[in-house]
Design an enzyme around this catalytic site. Structure first.
Site, PDB file in Angstrom:
ATOM      1  N   ASP A 119      36.439  39.979  33.314  1.00 37.25           N
ATOM      2  CA  ASP A 119      36.465  40.791  32.086  1.00 37.25           C
ATOM      3  C   ASP A 119      37.020  39.925  30.955  1.00 37.25           C
ATOM      4  O   ASP A 119      37.428  38.792  31.204  1.00 37.25           O
ATOM      5  CB  ASP A 119      37.358  42.030  32.282  1.00 37.25           C
TER       6      ASP A 119
ATOM      7  N   GLU B 290      39.663  39.775  46.936  1.00 37.89           N
ATOM      8  CA  GLU B 290      39.764  38.339  46.651  1.00 37.89           C
ATOM      9  C   GLU B 290      39.820  37.502  47.925  1.00 37.89           C
ATOM     10  O   GLU B 290      39.439  36.327  47.890  1.00 37.89           O
ATOM     11  CB  GLU B 290      40.985  38.079  45.754  1.00 37.89           C
TER      12      GLU B 290
HETATM   13  N1  ADE Z   1      42.880  40.052  36.063  1.00 34.85           N
HETATM   14  C1  ADE Z   1      41.585  40.209  35.744  1.00 34.85           C
HETATM   15  N2  ADE Z   1      41.457  40.734  34.522  1.00 34.85           N
HETATM   16  C2  ADE Z   1      42.713  40.921  34.041  1.00 34.85           C
HETATM   17  C3  ADE Z   1      43.235  41.440  32.836  1.00 34.85           C
HETATM   18  N3  ADE Z   1      42.442  41.877  31.861  1.00 34.85           N
HETATM   19  N4  ADE Z   1      44.588  41.496  32.708  1.00 34.85           N
HETATM   20  C4  ADE Z   1      45.387  41.047  33.688  1.00 34.85           C
HETATM   21  N5  ADE Z   1      44.952  40.557  34.844  1.00 34.85           N
HETATM   22  C5  ADE Z   1      43.616  40.479  35.042  1.00 34.85           C
END
Ligand code: ADE
Length: 231
Positions: A196, A12
């Site tokens: 995601d 990041e």
């Molecule tokens: N950061 C990116 N995706 C995530 C997820 N599914 N749960 C928690 N933090 C995240």
């Protein structure tokens, strides 16, 4: 103005470091802080490591030890709002801790006495992000981000977070950084790009997209820094 730029993971902040000059590494509290210049302005960059505790430590250090005047966070998040797709940008208007639970005593989820469920980000920085988005011709979603010490990869948990906090996205650091900045009276901004959808494919998608989505977020953030150092 000294600007703190924070992420949680190396992926990041790596795209941020590429933009900087005169980088000096400072080791403090088992972490590395990169003191640098960007267009003649002082910046301090660090990744905290994942989760609320490490991000609290790093945010506090950025403000108290390095005396930064503003804190900008960049990184990735899981989508809760079905309108959000991988790579989309989310700007937090307010944040809450979804795993903070003393509801047994009659309090709402995310609340502890003398705290508040939501913490608002700086309105001027959100307004600046709108200008930058228009200038770049990219779509940015302003919304609520929920934070907790869990990687969410489960429809039922995601639904709970959606219903309870009206969250658009979720991650693991934003609300703790918000608590620190709010308590210390320092303006802050939390930007995330979707990696995601916090569903059963989340682990797989996260690994595939963390790097590209982190870069989308970091490059947008640097455009905001361009504006801030010019002001
Ligand atoms: N950061 C990116 N995706 C995530 C997820 N599914 N749960 C928690 N933090 C995240």
């Amino acid at each position: 103005m000294k600007i703190a730029i924070m992420g949680a993971m190396p992926e990041e902040v790596a795209p941020i470091l590429e933009h900087l000059n005169d980088v000096e590494e400072v080791h403090y509290a088992k972490n590395t802080y990169y003191k640098a210049k960007y267009k003649n302005n002082d910046v301090v960059v660090a990744y905290s490591k994942i989760g609320k505790v490490f991000s609290t430590l790093t945010a506090t250090t950025m403000l108290e030890l390095f005396a930064c005047d503003v804190l900008l966070f960049t990184g990735v998040a899981g989508a809760v709002n079905p309108e959000l797709a991988i790579g989309d940008l989310v700007v937090a208007t307010k944040l809450a801790q979804h795993d903070l639970d003393i509801t047994i005593f009659g309090h709402p989820h995310g609340y502890v006495p003398e705290g508040s469920v939501y913490i608002q980000t700086d309105k001027d920085l959100v307004a600046l992000s709108k200008i930058v988005a228009t200038e770049m011709g990219v779509k940015v979603k302003e919304g609520i981000i929920a934070t907790g010490d869990q990687f969410i990869a489960d429809e039922a948990k995601k639904e709970f977070i959606s219903q309870t906090f009206q969250a658009d996205a979720l991650e693991m650091e934003g609300a703790s950084v918000a608590v620190v900045c709010d308590a210390l009276g320092v303006p802050f901004f939390i930007l995330r790009s979707i990696s995601d959808s916090a569903d059963m494919d989340a682990g797989f998608n996260f690994e595939e997209f963390v790097q590209s989505s982190a870069k989308v977020s970091a490059e947008f953030l640097m455009k905001m820094v361009d504006r801030l150092v010019r002001a």
